[in-house]
Design an enzyme around this catalytic site. Structure first.
Site, PDB file in Angstrom:
ATOM      1  N   ARG A  86      59.791 -24.040 -39.719  1.00 19.31           N
ATOM      2  CA  ARG A  86      60.757 -22.932 -39.719  1.00 19.31           C
ATOM      3  C   ARG A  86      61.970 -23.325 -38.923  1.00 19.31           C
ATOM      4  O   ARG A  86      62.211 -23.826 -37.921  1.00 19.31           O
ATOM      5  CB  ARG A  86      60.261 -21.637 -39.083  1.00 19.31           C
ATOM      6  CG  ARG A  86      59.082 -21.174 -39.817  1.00 19.31           C
ATOM      7  CD  ARG A  86      58.300 -19.750 -39.305  1.00 19.31           C
ATOM      8  NE  ARG A  86      59.170 -19.201 -38.214  1.00 19.31           N
ATOM      9  CZ  ARG A  86      58.717 -18.057 -37.953  1.00 19.31           C
ATOM     10  NH1 ARG A  86      57.453 -17.498 -38.127  1.00 19.31           N
ATOM     11  NH2 ARG A  86      59.738 -17.203 -37.288  1.00 19.31           N
ATOM     12  N   ARG A 121      64.229 -15.869 -29.221  1.00 17.69           N
ATOM     13  CA  ARG A 121      63.079 -15.124 -29.702  1.00 17.69           C
ATOM     14  C   ARG A 121      62.022 -14.627 -28.818  1.00 17.69           C
ATOM     15  O   ARG A 121      61.795 -13.404 -28.845  1.00 17.69           O
ATOM     16  CB  ARG A 121      62.415 -15.725 -31.090  1.00 17.69           C
ATOM     17  CG  ARG A 121      63.213 -16.180 -32.177  1.00 17.69           C
ATOM     18  CD  ARG A 121      62.416 -16.947 -33.199  1.00 17.69           C
ATOM     19  NE  ARG A 121      61.654 -16.458 -33.592  1.00 17.69           N
ATOM     20  CZ  ARG A 121      60.283 -17.439 -34.251  1.00 17.69           C
ATOM     21  NH1 ARG A 121      60.307 -18.689 -34.191  1.00 17.69           N
ATOM     22  NH2 ARG A 121      59.172 -16.873 -34.639  1.00 17.69           N
ATOM     23  N   ARG A 154      54.369 -26.529 -35.433  1.00 22.31           N
ATOM     24  CA  ARG A 154      54.061 -25.531 -36.415  1.00 22.31           C
ATOM     25  C   ARG A 154      54.673 -25.974 -37.806  1.00 22.31           C
ATOM     26  O   ARG A 154      56.213 -25.867 -37.701  1.00 22.31           O
ATOM     27  CB  ARG A 154      54.689 -24.350 -35.672  1.00 22.31           C
ATOM     28  CG  ARG A 154      54.337 -23.184 -37.058  1.00 22.31           C
ATOM     29  CD  ARG A 154      53.920 -21.690 -36.219  1.00 22.31           C
ATOM     30  NE  ARG A 154      55.343 -21.076 -36.035  1.00 22.31           N
ATOM     31  CZ  ARG A 154      55.394 -20.000 -35.789  1.00 22.31           C
ATOM     32  NH1 ARG A 154      54.412 -19.157 -35.727  1.00 22.31           N
ATOM     33  NH2 ARG A 154      56.552 -19.171 -35.228  1.00 22.31           N
ATOM     34  N   LYS A 195      49.762 -14.824 -34.624  1.00 23.50           N
ATOM     35  CA  LYS A 195      49.476 -13.503 -35.429  1.00 23.50           C
ATOM     36  C   LYS A 195      48.940 -14.032 -36.911  1.00 23.50           C
ATOM     37  O   LYS A 195      48.238 -13.440 -37.616  1.00 23.50           O
ATOM     38  CB  LYS A 195      50.507 -12.558 -35.094  1.00 23.50           C
ATOM     39  CG  LYS A 195      50.789 -11.953 -34.067  1.00 23.50           C
ATOM     40  CD  LYS A 195      51.990 -10.888 -33.977  1.00 23.50           C
ATOM     41  CE  LYS A 195      53.224 -11.401 -34.230  1.00 23.50           C
ATOM     42  NZ  LYS A 195      53.896 -12.375 -33.245  1.00 23.50           N
TER      43      LYS A 195
HETATM   44  P1  AMP Z   1      58.223 -13.568 -37.492  1.00 18.88           P
HETATM   45  O1  AMP Z   1      58.076 -14.452 -38.583  1.00 18.88           O
HETATM   46  O2  AMP Z   1      57.524 -12.426 -37.298  1.00 18.88           O
HETATM   47  O3  AMP Z   1      58.527 -14.552 -36.014  1.00 18.88           O
HETATM   48  O4  AMP Z   1      59.867 -13.161 -37.905  1.00 18.88           O
HETATM   49  C1  AMP Z   1      61.035 -13.996 -37.811  1.00 18.88           C
HETATM   50  C2  AMP Z   1      62.253 -13.272 -37.468  1.00 18.88           C
HETATM   51  O5  AMP Z   1      62.266 -12.198 -38.659  1.00 18.88           O
HETATM   52  C3  AMP Z   1      62.394 -12.693 -36.165  1.00 18.88           C
HETATM   53  O6  AMP Z   1      62.884 -13.439 -35.304  1.00 18.88           O
HETATM   54  C4  AMP Z   1      63.478 -11.558 -36.540  1.00 18.88           C
HETATM   55  O7  AMP Z   1      64.735 -12.036 -36.904  1.00 18.88           O
HETATM   56  C5  AMP Z   1      63.165 -11.089 -38.055  1.00 18.88           C
HETATM   57  N1  AMP Z   1      62.072 -10.050 -38.120  1.00 18.88           N
HETATM   58  C6  AMP Z   1      60.862 -10.069 -38.185  1.00 18.88           C
HETATM   59  N2  AMP Z   1      60.290  -8.779 -38.214  1.00 18.88           N
HETATM   60  C7  AMP Z   1      60.968  -8.048 -37.596  1.00 18.88           C
HETATM   61  C8  AMP Z   1      61.062  -6.778 -37.042  1.00 18.88           C
HETATM   62  N3  AMP Z   1      59.948  -5.965 -37.218  1.00 18.88           N
HETATM   63  N4  AMP Z   1      62.212  -6.009 -36.542  1.00 18.88           N
HETATM   64  C9  AMP Z   1      63.381  -6.917 -36.629  1.00 18.88           C
HETATM   65  N5  AMP Z   1      63.490  -8.098 -36.833  1.00 18.88           N
HETATM   66  C10 AMP Z   1      62.380  -8.743 -37.429  1.00 18.88           C
END
Ligand code: AMP
Length: 230
Positions: A172, A183, A139, A21
């Protein structure tokens, strides 16, 4: 070549963590200069970096691979949309990583309806899980910009440094095999109902592909066919 949008695009990108994404977002911003983007994960990582109370709460969830409470994350993203001036019917933007649950989608829907800025398109990036797992190991990210690198497919020009700013890249902390597995499991719990939510509204499209380079032209074509002129 950059393409002009002839009408506002309010896009949501769906897909498993690691589906690309972030990569597609960077490419879309370059292709469609009128487009802005926000990633909920990046907003949270910025809060962590700024050492805010929300940041310290977020860090514990993120490191366990768990989703934050719906109301909290919704408030954060809504605040960003409003502060950035994107709750105007003329603005074009894309959301990356939010909403992730039907509850978030429902809250976002009512917030956007108030300003006549409902989502116009939702694209689900469908990438095989075996590809995703391999990708995550390689990554690296530049936290301030959200730019994503891959040591195999898209290495930085200078090892360990962001191409644009020269600042350091980091791994990360939630990209370890253990947290990443959690996740993915969280994603699978909420993904199907979320897709259903948008399918019912007739705005869901799915793009499948093994690599980001296969997905990008399909994504560009989809948007150009409905929104673009050169
Ligand atoms: P991402 O960078 O989108 O993979 O998000 C990293 C982490 O942030 C996720 O594993 C969640 O812990 C938290 N997070 C990000 N977006 C959301 C969301 N829309 N709802 C809940 N937790 C989120």
């Amino acid at each position: 070549m950059a393409t002009k949008l002839i009408k506002p695009l309010r896009l949501l990108l769906l897909g498993a963590p690691g589906a690309g994404k972030g990569t597609q977002t960077s490419r879309l911003l370059e292709k469609f200069p009128q487009l802005n983007s926000v990633s909920s994960g990046d907003l949270l990582r910025q809060q962590i970096k700024d050492k805010t109370p929300l940041g310290s709460l977020a860090a514990s969830y993120i490191l366990e691979g768990k989703l934050l409470p719906d109301e909290l994350i919704t408030r954060l993203v809504k605040g960003h949309l409003s502060d950035a001036g994107w709750l105007s019917p003329q603005a074009s933007w894309l959301l990356d990583g939010f909403p992730r649950t039907v509850e978030q989608a429902t809250m976002l829907k009512s917030a956007l309806a108030k300003s006549d800025t409902s989502l116009t398109m939702v694209v689900d990036l469908d990438v095989p899980e075996s590809v995703i797992l391999e990708r995550i190991e390689n990554r690296y990210v530049h936290v301030p910009s959200g730019r994503v690198y891959n040591l195999q497919y898209k290495p930085p020009k200078v090892p360990g440094k962001d191409d644009i700013t020269g600042e350091p890249l980091t791994k990360r902390p939630d990209d370890t095999a253990e947290v990443f597995g959690k996740r993915l499991a969280e994603y699978h719990k909420t993904a199907a109902p979320l897709r259903e939510f948008y399918a019912k509204r007739g705005i869901l499209k799915t793009i499948s592909g093994e690599t980001s380079d296969i997905i990008t032209p399909k994504l560009f074509q989809l948007i150009e066919s409905q929104y673009g002129v050169n």
